[in-house]
Design a protein around this motif. Structure first.
Motif, PDB file in Angstrom:
ATOM      1  N   GLU A 291      40.993  15.488  -2.404  1.00  0.00           N
ATOM      2  CA  GLU A 291      39.620  15.973  -2.554  1.00  0.00           C
ATOM      3  C   GLU A 291      38.706  14.862  -3.061  1.00  0.00           C
ATOM      4  O   GLU A 291      37.586  14.682  -2.569  1.00  0.00           O
ATOM      5  N   ILE A 292      39.174  14.086  -4.031  1.00  0.00           N
ATOM      6  CA  ILE A 292      38.400  12.972  -4.562  1.00  0.00           C
ATOM      7  C   ILE A 292      38.171  11.924  -3.476  1.00  0.00           C
ATOM      8  O   ILE A 292      37.057  11.404  -3.319  1.00  0.00           O
ATOM      9  N   GLU A 293      39.193  11.617  -2.721  1.00  0.00           N
ATOM     10  CA  GLU A 293      39.045  10.639  -1.631  1.00  0.00           C
ATOM     11  C   GLU A 293      37.988  11.095  -0.634  1.00  0.00           C
ATOM     12  O   GLU A 293      37.192  10.289  -0.150  1.00  0.00           O
ATOM     13  N   GLN A 294      37.987  12.369  -0.332  1.00  0.00           N
ATOM     14  CA  GLN A 294      36.999  12.930   0.583  1.00  0.00           C
ATOM     15  C   GLN A 294      35.588  12.784   0.008  1.00  0.00           C
ATOM     16  O   GLN A 294      34.654  12.401   0.715  1.00  0.00           O
ATOM     17  N   MET A 295      35.427  13.082  -1.278  1.00  0.00           N
ATOM     18  CA  MET A 295      34.115  12.968  -1.911  1.00  0.00           C
ATOM     19  C   MET A 295      33.631  11.526  -1.930  1.00  0.00           C
ATOM     20  O   MET A 295      32.474  11.248  -1.641  1.00  0.00           O
ATOM     21  N   ILE A 296      34.524  10.599  -2.264  1.00  0.00           N
ATOM     22  CA  ILE A 296      34.140   9.195  -2.383  1.00  0.00           C
ATOM     23  C   ILE A 296      33.621   8.653  -1.056  1.00  0.00           C
ATOM     24  O   ILE A 296      32.741   7.796  -1.035  1.00  0.00           O
ATOM     25  N   ARG A 297      34.109   9.168   0.050  1.00  0.00           N
ATOM     26  CA  ARG A 297      33.619   8.722   1.360  1.00  0.00           C
ATOM     27  C   ARG A 297      32.128   8.989   1.533  1.00  0.00           C
ATOM     28  O   ARG A 297      31.460   8.318   2.309  1.00  0.00           O
TER      29      ARG A 297
END
Length: 143
Positions: free
Chosen positions: A20-26
């Motif tokens: 989820e964090i990786e998705q947000m950081i994008r």
């Protein structure tokens, strides 16, 4: 409502926080540095973002959760405070995010608009407001 959510949060949030964090950081601009987590619950998202070098302030209306987070993670980065919508922590943030149940805990149109204005007032120009909505049917099924 907030007490019910905090007691059962671990049942509602069973998916990968890392993903989820990786998705947000994008969605973040490369220059983004300051983040406000509204409705941080167990603080795991805030901690993961702090480990990636972001300066994070995490707030929740549940005093017990904030105390647990401070005892578990400390209080330097992320910094944990009691608070939530509609009056969020004052600051200049590149990203304000609210995932989980925070937006859905606002029951009146007046409070919702006040919350959005508060986000706007504390978001840097070109910043991002990220939130999600969880269908209540999903919550009822998990409980």
């Amino acid at each position: 409502m907030e007490k019910i959510v905090s007691e059962y949060y671990h049942l509602l949030y069973t998916h990968s926080r890392e993903a989820e964090i990786e998705q947000m950081i994008r969605f973040f601009d490369k220059g983004f540095k300051t983040i406000l987590d509204v409705g941080c619950a167990d603080g795991k998202h805030a901690v993961l973002l702090a480990k990636r070098g972001y300066n994070v302030i995490a707030i929740d209306i549940d005093k017990e959760l904030i105390e647990k987070n401070i005892n578990c993670y400390g209080n330097s980065n992320p910094k944990f405070y009691i608070g939530g919508f509609p009056e969020i922590v004052k600051g200049n943030f590149d990203v304000i995010y609210s995932i989980g149940m925070s937006i859905q805990s606002i029951f009146s149109e007046r409070e919702f608009l006040k919350s959005l204005n508060s986000v706007y007032d504390n978001l840097n120009k070109g910043g991002a407001f990220i939130f999600d909505l969880i269908p209540l049917t999903n919550i009822n099924q998990k409980l």
